[in-house]
Write an enzyme that holds these catalytic residues in place. Sequence first.
Site, PDB file in Angstrom:
ATOM      1  CB  ALA A  54      35.019  18.055 -11.699  1.00  0.00           C
ATOM      2  NE  ARG A  89      37.486  25.411  -6.408  1.00  0.00           N
ATOM      3  CZ  ARG A  89      36.403  24.714  -6.044  1.00  0.00           C
ATOM      4  NH1 ARG A  89      35.354  24.629  -6.862  1.00  0.00           N
ATOM      5  NH2 ARG A  89      36.365  24.093  -4.887  1.00  0.00           N
ATOM      6  CD  GLN A 194      29.774  22.973  -1.876  1.00  0.00           C
ATOM      7  OE1 GLN A 194      29.577  22.708  -0.702  1.00  0.00           O
ATOM      8  NE2 GLN A 194      30.963  23.318  -2.329  1.00  0.00           N
ATOM      9  CG  ASP A 235      36.239  17.877  -7.483  1.00  0.00           C
ATOM     10  OD1 ASP A 235      35.360  17.427  -6.733  1.00  0.00           O
ATOM     11  OD2 ASP A 235      36.185  19.002  -8.022  1.00  0.00           O
TER      12      ASP A 235
HETATM   13  O1  MRU Z   1      33.982  22.691  -4.314  1.00  0.00           O
HETATM   14  P1  MRU Z   1      33.007  22.204  -5.364  1.00  0.00           P
HETATM   15  O2  MRU Z   1      31.603  22.571  -5.063  1.00  0.00           O
HETATM   16  O3  MRU Z   1      33.446  22.575  -6.759  1.00  0.00           O
HETATM   17  O4  MRU Z   1      33.110  20.607  -5.243  1.00  0.00           O
HETATM   18  C1  MRU Z   1      32.370  19.836  -6.134  1.00  0.00           C
HETATM   19  C2  MRU Z   1      32.468  18.376  -5.865  1.00  0.00           C
HETATM   20  O5  MRU Z   1      33.194  17.937  -5.003  1.00  0.00           O
HETATM   21  C3  MRU Z   1      31.711  17.466  -6.782  1.00  0.00           C
HETATM   22  O6  MRU Z   1      31.355  16.298  -6.094  1.00  0.00           O
HETATM   23  C4  MRU Z   1      32.584  17.082  -7.991  1.00  0.00           C
HETATM   24  O7  MRU Z   1      33.150  18.207  -8.585  1.00  0.00           O
HETATM   25  C5  MRU Z   1      31.806  16.311  -9.010  1.00  0.00           C
HETATM   26  S1  MRU Z   1      30.592  17.333  -9.818  1.00  0.00           S
HETATM   27  C6  MRU Z   1      29.853  16.363 -10.993  1.00  0.00           C
END
Ligand code: MRU
Length: 331
Positions: A54, A89, A194, A235
């Site tokens: 995010a 997104r 991830q 997010d």
């Molecule tokens: O799909 P992604 O990899 O963008 O999802 C990211 C997450 O869910 C993280 O936990 C969130 O964005 C916080 S990042 C500091």
Amino acid sequence: MSLSDSALPLAIEWRSNQIRLLDQTALPATLHFIDCAAVDDLCRAIMSLAVRGAPALGAAGAYGVALAAVLSDDLDRVRDAARQISATRPTAVNLGWGVRRALDAYQCAGATGALQCAHEIAAQDVAANHEIGRVGRDWLHANFGERPLNMLTHCNTGALATVGYGTALGVIRSRAEAGGLAHVWVDETRPLLQGARLTAWELAQLAIPHAVVVDNAAASLMAMGFVDVVIVGADRVAANGDVANKIGTYALAVLAKYHGIPFLVAAPLSTIDSATATGADIEIEERDQLEVAEVYGNRVIPIESRAFNPAFDLTPAALVTALICPANRES
Ligand code: MRU
């Protein structure tokens, strides 16, 4: 042990009127960078998760508007670019927030204003993350003292997901710097890994002890007493405190509650969406079913079967022990 930011490359950077991204789809095998010379390049990078997380998306959105403004100093075109970037997104509130701030700055002060705004968002993000690290470290100290903790985390919330240092992973770094960290359990985070690919890579660069586990291992780790605290990012946090985060977060929160383990959410203020009343109002991104059906290009489910791939889930505020935010307003 040095935990300075110089230990990790920047996930996003403005270079020679282009946006340079560390291609997170190639990690940990390859350190590859993508130079976005056009807004379409950036949108493709966001949709493929070359840049993700995010707070990083907030900066990417702002730099995207600055890029559009540098390429064409025309309000309609910059507005179209802003709409295009925001639509890539839906769940992370930071993306639209960064885009809107840079668009407002463009309307006040042109391309220079938009770029200045993007640089400010980037700098504020790093400062906010260090502050989150301090607040989280104090919370952990108040609740656990100095004993070495086993912390479990999900997805990637580190330097790669932000402009620097990280949110939940920043708290883990901060606890490690204070000498009170035993070990980190890293959920692999299916389907795009991830945790296994990115969080484990960051922890390895930082020489922080860790082990990657399949997402399904969390329950038994907790039952065996191997987890002292769970910490994740967000997010979007709704006005009532409900949290949208990577799919699997809700399951961890339920498990933590059952086992009497604190469940922490770390996020900058830009992730708190006071315009959204509850989690039920948050749009959850649904991604291509092939991300579940295939593993590195090999189909792992029957050809007749379909998959369902919600990228995020919702954790009710009641399951969150504490929301770790910067004590100072960063925006
Ligand atoms: O799909 P992604 O990899 O963008 O999802 C990211 C997450 O869910 C993280 O936990 C969130 O964005 C916080 S990042 C500091």
